[in-house]
Design a protein around this motif. Structure first.
Motif: not given
Lengths: 664, 127
Positions: A83, A141, A144, A148, B56, B84, B87-92, B95, B121
């Motif tokens: 992140t 949190w 993920s 999952l 958040a 996400h 919030l720019a939590n791109y990997s989350d 997923q 990304v």
């Protein structure tokens, strides 16, 4: 999805990540030591790029349906490191601390992953990071991938969450329908107002009707959704109600069981009472008349005693202690009296037979305060602990020799009997075992004041705090910091007030026996429901609300440390080393009357008719509140330290080492 | 309006603070036994906002829903991905979205979100 996770899971797969693995410890070190630096971010970005392809792979690995015990842990702070890397705002100062926090989280996460992974590379890292504690992470949190892992069953809810949202708050859900409605309304208005226009009138009304119908259909759909979402909610609430009903059932059955037990015990008590009567009647003639009536109803016995003993005289002296008696308390004129002494023992006396039952062992230091109610005794000691004792467990004293004591010495109410550990000979003092039923720990200094009711106790100690305890769970539920409260309530002069009082102590205590430490911070306290009154070394009386823990009232007036206090609905009576007793009117907060003595007041008790007090002399003073007259009880040969009376019997303990019982 | 799931643009339109207040009040009023719908309503309102803190918080609530209600998990996937993403939590985000697409490959919104995430990304990795 964390890089480190994949690292730890990689060993079975081709080892192409020795590079990242070695960089990660370096990353950890830099974050820990230097805070945030560019090295960190670039290293991370590099690693991330390598790992980006493996992300989906690993994600699929994790999707095994299994229960995840981490959920139960309230602190599962797992956040993906990627992140940080992918975020365009990674360099933003706001996020820097977060990234650090996230790195720390990851280390913790790694530690948790350790049991499931076979990698040893992570172990050294997590070993060093296991002590890391996260402070102030804003976002916590589960990652993920963790989430999952959970099984995602087919969603068979009739209504999606979003549809439910839209149904409940249509105005917030989507802007389109409203604009449709608005334009439709406008069209309608036009249609309505311009009914006179001939051109295309029929055409317009047709489209109008179609539009209306569509609108109505939409509305009905919406209503259906609202209905089903409400139905869902009702179902949920039904389930909750069921849960609560079940809970109530279990509690009710528990209560019923306890009731049954209580009934049984009462029956046993009855039978015991009966047998006591029978046995006592076989006893010596001299006692039998009084004894038989004494078994059940104590009131009768009291009236007989009054007739026997002359008022204002000491009818019994209990000897046994080897040193000054500090405090006495008793639960009933023919019950048990407990006394604590500077010889380090706490003795229980049977007032019916006027003999010592034994000593209560447990405290490792002097007991300075106690309260005895019915069968439960609470003692507070210089060792900082408060002990709870169950005195109904004391068995009758078996003395084969003396004729005056029957096989059972009856005290207050019936007893079941664990054995005394020793014979009651003249020299040895039996130790009463199995009496201590609880221990309240928490105070850091001598406990000097104590008061309790059925469920709670409040204690004051020389650690300058007062603590409220729940007697059932034996936990401290509230701590009142007296210094803080007094300083916040008053100006800076109050703190100097503490100091000046201390110096005052030194010379005012000349006349007093060395029983009084010059620094008894909380000299006395009493509470009733949520109202607590405390008397402290600064001579001030404070009223506290136990619900808020705040002192809402201060009664200044005494010029020396408070040593004893008692209040009822109308008055508060306090005694102090300044040789006065003050009677306060609680409604106005002003002194109603002041009684002057020749020496510091050590103990007092009042009821509606009189105030009985002891000071550093050998006399006990009785002040008649209606006639304003003083009278004294003489008999002790040393300063009296503690007085306690109930009904018509007064017990006093003095530095001459004896407890005297007086008829009032 | 009869969509099961909103389009991604929807998530970019914040509610006024008064509206969020309404949702929050309802959420708090229900206390310990808050219904899933109320929780979701509030979470969705939060995610729509522009404020990072609120997003958040919305994610936290959604995570709770996800955790506590298995039957709702699939829906939550989409919203968690959205949150996400914002919030720019791109990997989350990715997923969650991947997971959703696994279950519903024809979901237009999921595909749309996927496209957006990939864009972001790729833009980020070119840093």
């Amino acid at each position: 999805m964390s890089t480190k996770e994949t690292t730890s899971r990689r060993p079975p797969k081709p080892n192409n990540d020795s590079g990242p693995t070695s960089t990660t410890p370096r990353m950890n070190n830099t974050t820990m030591t230097t805070g945030f630096s560019n090295n960190y971010s670039t290293a991370l970005v590099g690693t991330a790029r390598d790992k980006a392809f493996g992300v989906a792979q690993a994600a699929r690995d994790f999707l095994t349906p299994s229960s995840f015990p981490d959920w139960t842990a309230p602190l599962s702070h797992l956040e993906s490191l990627t992140t940080v890397m992918f975020s365009p705002l990674a360099a933003h100062p706001v996020y820097q601390s977060e990234s650090l926090a996230k790195a720390l989280q990851l280390m913790q996460q790694q530690q948790r992953q350790r049991p499931s992974s076979s990698s040893s590379s992570s172990s050294s890292q997590s070993g060093s990071t296991s002590e890391l504690v996260l402070h102030g992470t804003r976002h916590a949190w589960p990652s993920s991938s963790e989430l999952l892992k959970a099984e995602i069953p087919e969603s068979n809810a009739p209504l999606s969450l979003f549809q439910g949202f839209a149904a409940t708050y249509p105005s917030l859900a989507n802007s389109q329908p409203t604009s449709h409605k608005r334009s439709r309304n406008r069209r309608k208005k036009h249609g309505g107002s311009s009914s006179s226009v001939a051109d295309g009138e029929t055409g317009r009304s047709l489209t109008q009707k179609i539009a209306d119908r569509e609108q109505k259909i939409k509305e009905s759909n919406k209503l259906q959704k609202q209905k089903s979402s409400t139905a869902n909610e009702i179902n949920q609430i039904n389930m909750q109600i069921e849960e609560l009903v079940n809970k109530r059932k279990t509690l009710e059955s528990k209560w019923a069981k306890l009731e049954a037990k209580e009934q049984q015990l009462l029956l046993t008590i009855e039978t015991l009472n009966g047998s006591i009567v029978a046995v006592e009647e076989e006893g010596s003639r001299a006692d039998s008349d009084a004894a038989s009536s004494r078994t059940g109803l104590q009131d009768e016995a009291d009236s007989e005693d009054e007739m026997i003993y002359e008022r204002g005289t000491c009818y019994k002296t209990l000897e046994g202690h080897a040193d000054d008696i500090l405090v006495v308390d008793f639960n009933h004129p023919k019950g048990i009296l407990v006394s604590s002494s500077m010889d380090g023992t706490v003795r229980a006396w049977d007032l019916h037979r006027n003999r010592c039952l034994g000593s209560l062992e447990g405290h490792t230091s002097l007991v300075r305060c106690m309260q005895l109610d019915n069968g439960t005794l609470l003692t507070g000691s210089d060792d900082g602990s408060i002990k709870q004792w169950n005195l109904t467990a004391i068995s009758p004293v078996p003395t084969p020799s003396s004729a005056s004591s029957a096989a059972t010495s009856q005290v207050s109410s019936g007893r079941s009997s664990p054995e005394l550990s020793g014979e009651d000979t003249n020299n040895m003092l039996p130790v009463l075992n199995d009496c201590c039923i609880g221990n309240l720990e928490g105070h850091q200094a001598e406990v000097t004041a104590l008061h309790s009711d059925q469920t709670m106790a409040v204690s004051g100690a020389n650690d300058k705090t007062m603590k409220q305890w729940d007697l059932e769970t034996q936990q401290c539920v509230l701590t009142l910091d007296v210094m803080w409260a007094s300083n916040s309530a008053g100006s800076g002069s109050s703190s100097s007030g503490w100091r000046s009082m201390k110096s005052l102590d030194q010379w005012s205590l000349d006349g007093l026996s060395n029983y009084f430490e010059p620094s008894d911070f909380v000299g006395a306290l009493q509470f009733w429901n949520f109202a607590l009154a405390s008397g402290t070394i600064d001579g001030k009386l404070r009223m506290w609300d136990l619900r808020t823990g705040q002192a809402h009232r201060t009664l200044p007036g005494h010029t020396g440390p408070i040593t004893c206090l008692q209040f009822d609905e109308v008055h508060l009576v306090s005694g102090s080393t300044d040789k006065t007793i003050r009677i306060w009117d609680l409604r106005t907060g002003s002194v109603f009357d002041t009684l002057h003595f020749s020496s510091p007041v050590s103990s007092l008790q009042f009821d509606s008719g009189r105030i009985i007090s002891s000071n550093a002399t050998e006399h006990i003073d009785i002040y008649n509140r209606t006639s304003f007259q003083h009278s004294t009880l003489q008999g002790h040969t040393g300063p009296v330290n503690s007085v306690r009376f109930r009904d018509t019997v007064l017990a006093s303990g003095s530095s001459d080492g004896v407890v005297k019982l007086w008829a009032l | 309006m009869a969509e099961t799931v909103p389009m991604v643009e929807e998530a970019e339109k914040p509610l006024t603070s008064a509206e969020i207040e309404v949702l929050r009040k309802q959420f708090e009023r229900e206390g310990e036994f808050v219904t899933i719908q109320t929780k979701f309503n509030y979470a969705w309102g939060l995610i729509k906002s522009k404020n990072m803190e609120e997003i958040a918080l919305g994610i936290t609530l959604l995570t709770e829903i996800y955790r506590d209600s298995p039957e709702r998990r699939r829906e939550c996937l989409y919203f968690l991905a959205l949150g996400h993403y914002k919030l720019a939590n791109y990997s989350d985000a990715r997923q969650f979205n991947q997971q959703l697409l696994k279950y519903e490959p024809n979901n237009a919104q999921a595909k749309e979100l996927n496209k957006l995430i990939e864009e972001k990304v790729s833009r980020g990795s070119s840093l």
